[in-house]
Enzyme design. Structure first.
Site, PDB file in Angstrom:
ATOM      1  N   ASP A   1       4.313 -14.500  11.694  1.00 20.67           N
ATOM      2  CA  ASP A   1       3.258 -14.876  11.172  1.00 20.67           C
ATOM      3  C   ASP A   1       2.051 -13.745  11.070  1.00 20.67           C
ATOM      4  OD1 ASP A   1       0.661 -15.903  10.748  1.00 20.67           O
ATOM      5  OD2 ASP A   1       1.154 -18.001  11.911  1.00 20.67           O
TER       6      ASP A   1
ATOM      7  N   GLU B   1       0.814  -1.023  -0.090  1.00 19.50           N
ATOM      8  CA  GLU B   1      -0.219   0.081   0.016  1.00 19.50           C
ATOM      9  C   GLU B   1       0.748   1.477   0.092  1.00 19.50           C
ATOM     10  OE1 GLU B   1      -2.786   0.173   3.208  1.00 19.50           O
ATOM     11  OE2 GLU B   1      -3.801   1.963   2.283  1.00 19.50           O
TER      12      GLU B   1
ATOM     13  N   LYS C   1      -6.871  -0.597  11.880  1.00 21.62           N
ATOM     14  CA  LYS C   1      -6.182  -0.868  10.255  1.00 21.62           C
ATOM     15  C   LYS C   1      -4.919  -0.197  10.077  1.00 21.62           C
ATOM     16  CE  LYS C   1      -6.051  -0.550   6.011  1.00 21.62           C
ATOM     17  NZ  LYS C   1      -4.832   0.182   5.227  1.00 21.62           N
TER      18      LYS C   1
ATOM     19  N   HIS D   1      -1.895  10.720   0.985  1.00 22.01           N
ATOM     20  CA  HIS D   1      -2.289   9.403   0.371  1.00 22.01           C
ATOM     21  C   HIS D   1      -2.163   9.432  -1.079  1.00 22.01           C
ATOM     22  CE1 HIS D   1      -3.274   5.242   0.352  1.00 22.01           C
ATOM     23  NE2 HIS D   1      -4.209   5.355  -0.394  1.00 22.01           N
TER      24      HIS D   1
HETATM   25  P1  HMG Z   1       4.248  15.231   3.501  1.00 24.45           P
HETATM   26  O1  HMG Z   1       4.581  16.132   4.596  1.00 24.45           O
HETATM   27  O2  HMG Z   1       3.891  15.791   2.221  1.00 24.45           O
HETATM   28  O3  HMG Z   1       5.974  14.639   3.105  1.00 24.45           O
HETATM   29  O4  HMG Z   1       3.715  13.976   3.855  1.00 24.45           O
HETATM   30  P2  HMG Z   1       7.195  15.609   2.624  1.00 24.45           P
HETATM   31  O5  HMG Z   1       7.190  15.469   1.261  1.00 24.45           O
HETATM   32  O6  HMG Z   1       7.133  16.924   3.421  1.00 24.45           O
HETATM   33  O7  HMG Z   1       8.307  14.762   3.650  1.00 24.45           O
HETATM   34  C1  HMG Z   1       8.461  14.819   4.991  1.00 24.45           C
HETATM   35  C2  HMG Z   1       8.945  13.438   5.286  1.00 24.45           C
HETATM   36  O8  HMG Z   1       7.959  12.325   5.319  1.00 24.45           O
HETATM   37  C3  HMG Z   1      10.142  12.976   4.670  1.00 24.45           C
HETATM   38  O9  HMG Z   1      11.196  13.351   5.250  1.00 24.45           O
HETATM   39  C4  HMG Z   1       9.919  11.439   4.964  1.00 24.45           C
HETATM   40  O10 HMG Z   1      10.219  11.112   5.957  1.00 24.45           O
HETATM   41  C5  HMG Z   1       8.606  11.286   4.871  1.00 24.45           C
HETATM   42  P3  HMG Z   1      12.655  13.265   4.307  1.00 24.45           P
HETATM   43  O11 HMG Z   1      13.030  11.909   3.922  1.00 24.45           O
HETATM   44  O12 HMG Z   1      12.442  14.166   3.208  1.00 24.45           O
HETATM   45  O13 HMG Z   1      13.734  13.868   5.434  1.00 24.45           O
HETATM   46  N1  HMG Z   1       8.215  11.040   3.271  1.00 24.45           N
HETATM   47  C6  HMG Z   1       8.723   9.973   2.433  1.00 24.45           C
HETATM   48  N2  HMG Z   1       9.386   8.778   2.526  1.00 24.45           N
HETATM   49  C7  HMG Z   1       9.502   8.070   1.451  1.00 24.45           C
HETATM   50  N3  HMG Z   1       9.097   8.132   0.374  1.00 24.45           N
HETATM   51  C8  HMG Z   1       8.381   9.167  -0.079  1.00 24.45           C
HETATM   52  C9  HMG Z   1       7.912  10.246   1.200  1.00 24.45           C
HETATM   53  N4  HMG Z   1       7.306  11.316   1.142  1.00 24.45           N
HETATM   54  C10 HMG Z   1       7.417  11.803   2.401  1.00 24.45           C
HETATM   55  N5  HMG Z   1       8.018   9.453  -1.350  1.00 24.45           N
HETATM   56  C11 HMG Z   1       2.941  11.862   4.032  1.00 24.45           C
HETATM   57  C12 HMG Z   1       3.363  12.834   2.902  1.00 24.45           C
HETATM   58  C13 HMG Z   1       2.246  10.665   2.936  1.00 24.45           C
HETATM   59  C14 HMG Z   1       4.319  11.137   4.798  1.00 24.45           C
HETATM   60  C15 HMG Z   1       1.828  12.263   4.933  1.00 24.45           C
HETATM   61  O14 HMG Z   1       0.625  13.053   4.374  1.00 24.45           O
HETATM   62  C16 HMG Z   1       1.142  11.027   5.785  1.00 24.45           C
HETATM   63  O15 HMG Z   1       1.797  10.829   6.842  1.00 24.45           O
HETATM   64  N6  HMG Z   1       0.026  10.603   5.595  1.00 24.45           N
HETATM   65  C17 HMG Z   1      -0.578   9.586   6.007  1.00 24.45           C
HETATM   66  C18 HMG Z   1      -0.772   8.457   5.137  1.00 24.45           C
HETATM   67  C19 HMG Z   1      -1.279   7.004   5.776  1.00 24.45           C
HETATM   68  O16 HMG Z   1      -1.523   7.101   7.059  1.00 24.45           O
HETATM   69  N7  HMG Z   1      -1.178   6.360   4.843  1.00 24.45           N
HETATM   70  C20 HMG Z   1      -1.660   4.759   5.239  1.00 24.45           C
HETATM   71  C21 HMG Z   1      -2.850   4.456   4.270  1.00 24.45           C
HETATM   72  S1  HMG Z   1      -4.530   5.263   4.755  1.00 24.45           S
HETATM   73  C22 HMG Z   1      -5.029   3.856   5.751  1.00 24.45           C
HETATM   74  O17 HMG Z   1      -5.055   2.865   5.386  1.00 24.45           O
HETATM   75  C23 HMG Z   1      -5.507   4.046   7.169  1.00 24.45           C
HETATM   76  C24 HMG Z   1      -6.097   5.146   7.540  1.00 24.45           C
HETATM   77  O18 HMG Z   1      -7.510   4.713   7.208  1.00 24.45           O
HETATM   78  C25 HMG Z   1      -6.099   4.700   9.167  1.00 24.45           C
HETATM   79  C26 HMG Z   1      -7.162   5.697  10.036  1.00 24.45           C
HETATM   80  O19 HMG Z   1      -8.166   5.878   9.379  1.00 24.45           O
HETATM   81  O20 HMG Z   1      -6.840   5.947  11.070  1.00 24.45           O
HETATM   82  C27 HMG Z   1      -5.956   6.608   7.176  1.00 24.45           C
END
Ligand code: HMG
Length: 440
Positions: free
Chosen positions: A296, A85, A280, A393
């Site tokens: 596992d 994901e 989740k 996301h």
């Molecule tokens: P951002 O602020 O746009 O990222 O966040 P940024 O470009 O400013 O970068 C900041 C840091 O984020 C980076 O630092 C990395 O650590 C990391 P740096 O490496 O530059 O020193 N980062 C990355 N790491 C690797 N590859 C990348 C990358 N981009 C940033 N391409 C971010 C963007 C997606 C991190 C933020 O918006 C976030 O944390 N979102 C949450 C995403 C999430 O939870 N995803 C899970 C899937 S959704 C789900 O299934 C769960 C849910 O339903 C659970 C719930 O409801 O509670 C949401």
């Protein structure tokens, strides 16, 4: 077309593939080509993977990513994550970096006891059964010595065996409820072997116990199996900082952020529909590390969700509060993990992942996995209560959409640049690709 086959398991791998592609696919050659594309060119490595399971026809790849900058009890980790994901690894990395600057994650293993049960049926006098159990208990432990002696040398083994009366639930139903310490092994095989020996001794010796009547002697063993519910194999992970240190964004104060964040956690504590999604998000982090380290994840999932319902209602695994101007966010979860045995010594990427984690003990791995879950939860809640989840996301999902439309490298780089300042939605990406292609 539907078809059945006898003796499939005895066919060679290539014969199995022939049967599958000819029976189920309109283009058998194409299906075969896809299956072969995923084979490893190193025959030995391929054979290793073939033999992990049965009837293997190819490999199913998951990406292995890494999330750096995790400070756990003052030690820095880069955590391996196997997951399909988008945005999960980025979210973990972002949360790790955020907390690294605020004291890092603090963790503690609370307990490490694992459980196994022999389920049996007995219709006789409960008091006679109790006295038989007390009489036979030392022999149950003694007869399992060939299985337990090595584990005992390392400091683990059987902790206790109890007789449990479950006749209020099912007529005649009792259990031998046993607890174990399995140290760095997850312990499934060890526990199951002990249980099967208990069952053998328990049933066999009943035939010679004088106080039983003829009918009472006939104890019926239903099954002997470990439990993946391990509420006494618990680990705690926590982060905390001053409330005003929480904001690294001028648009929201630390206090505003903390208040909204805690409300979001409170909602997950009382509302099962929300709790499932909240948890989740935690499992996004947990499963990815559990998989990368060859453990596992089905067992972990089942055990953790049972724990989330332990008070009779499915609820949040994590909790948050402000006390004396300190924001704390924490979680206690059951985790039965191993760093020896199973896939840990077999799968080259699992070995690599464990080396990346400084060859952890099972206790250390419990702490790392719990941190990955808490970090993931923090990142998701932070997005949910500020920008909304879609922004980050979808930013990460952009590449998947571009790949879906067969974008080449030039298109990918142009569209990544284009979406740096725009909201990513599926339709916006499709429109942008079409426009770009029309121009060129
Ligand atoms: P951002 O602020 O746009 O990222 O966040 P940024 O470009 O400013 O970068 C900041 C840091 O984020 C980076 O630092 C990395 O650590 C990391 P740096 O490496 O530059 O020193 N980062 C990355 N790491 C690797 N590859 C990348 C990358 N981009 C940033 N391409 C971010 C963007 C997606 C991190 C933020 O918006 C976030 O944390 N979102 C949450 C995403 C999430 O939870 N995803 C899970 C899937 S959704 C789900 O299934 C769960 C849910 O339903 C659970 C719930 O409801 O509670 C949401």
């Amino acid at each position: 077309m539907c078809a059945s086959i006898s003796g499939f398991s005895k066919l060679s791998k290539s014969k199995k593939i022939d049967w599958i592609v000819q029976t189920y696919f309109s283009n058998a050659e194409d299906a075969k080509r896809i299956l072969k594309q995923y084979w490893n060119t190193n025959d030995k490595l391929q054979q290793l993977h073939d033999e992990f399971i049965e009837n293997t026809i190819t490999n199913y790849y998951l990406p292995l990513g890494v999330a750096p900058n995790f400070s756990i009890n003052g030690k820095l980790y880069t955590i391996p994550m196997a997951i399909e994901e988008s945005s999960v690894v980025a979210a973990a990395s972002k949360a790790a970096k955020f907390w690294m600057d605020r004291g890092g994650f603090k963790t503690k293993v609370i307990s490490t006891t694992k459980i196994g049960q022999v389920h049996f049926i007995y219709y006789g006098n409960p008091e006679t059964l109790k006295s038989y159990f007390n009489h036979i208990k030392p022999q149950l432990i003694h007869d399992a010595k060939p299985i337990t002696k090595n584990m005992e040398k390392r400091g683990g083994g059987i902790l206790d065996i109890e007789l449990r009366d479950k006749t209020d639930d099912i007529k005649g139903y009792y259990q031998l409820h046993a607890s174990f310490e399995t140290l760095d092994a997850m312990g499934a095989n060890f526990i199951n072997s002990c249980l099967e020996q208990f069952a053998k001794t328990f049933k066999g010796e009943a035939l010679h116990f004088d106080a039983f009547t003829e009918e009472e002697r006939d104890i019926e063993i239903i099954m002997s199996i470990l439990s993946n519910y391990v509420p006494d194999c618990l680990v705690r992970a926590e982060v905390s900082c001053k409330v005003d240190e929480l904001s690294d964004d001028a648009s929201i104060s630390g206090e505003e952020f903390a208040t909204k964040f805690i409300q979001a956690v409170n909602i997950a504590e009382v509302e099962p529909f929300r709790a499932v999604t909240h948890n989740k998000g935690i499992m996004n982090g947990i499963d990815a590390v559990v998989l990368a380290t060859g453990n596992d994840f089905r067992a972990v999932e089942a055990g953790i969700h049972a724990y989330a319902s332990r008070n009779g209602k499915y609820s949040s695994l994590s909790h948050a509060k402000i006390e004396n101007d300190i924001f704390s966010f924490w979680m206690e979860i059951p985790l039965a993990l191993g760093t020896i045995g199973g896939l840990t010594g077999l799968h080259p990427l699992v070995k690599l992942s464990l080396e990346l984690l400084h060859h952890p003990t099972a206790k250390e791995l419990m702490q790392i996995v719990a941190v990955a879950g808490l970090a993931q939860n923090f990142a998701a809640l932070r997005s949910l209560t500020t920008t909304g989840i879609q922004q980050g996301h979808m930013k990460m999902h952009l590449m998947n959409i571009l790949n879906q439309f067969g974008a080449n490298e030039i298109e990918k780089s142009a569209l990544t640049e284009h979406f740096k300042s725009k909201v990513v939605t599926h339709s916006a990406v499709v429109e942008a690709i079409n426009q770009l292609r029309m121009i060129n």
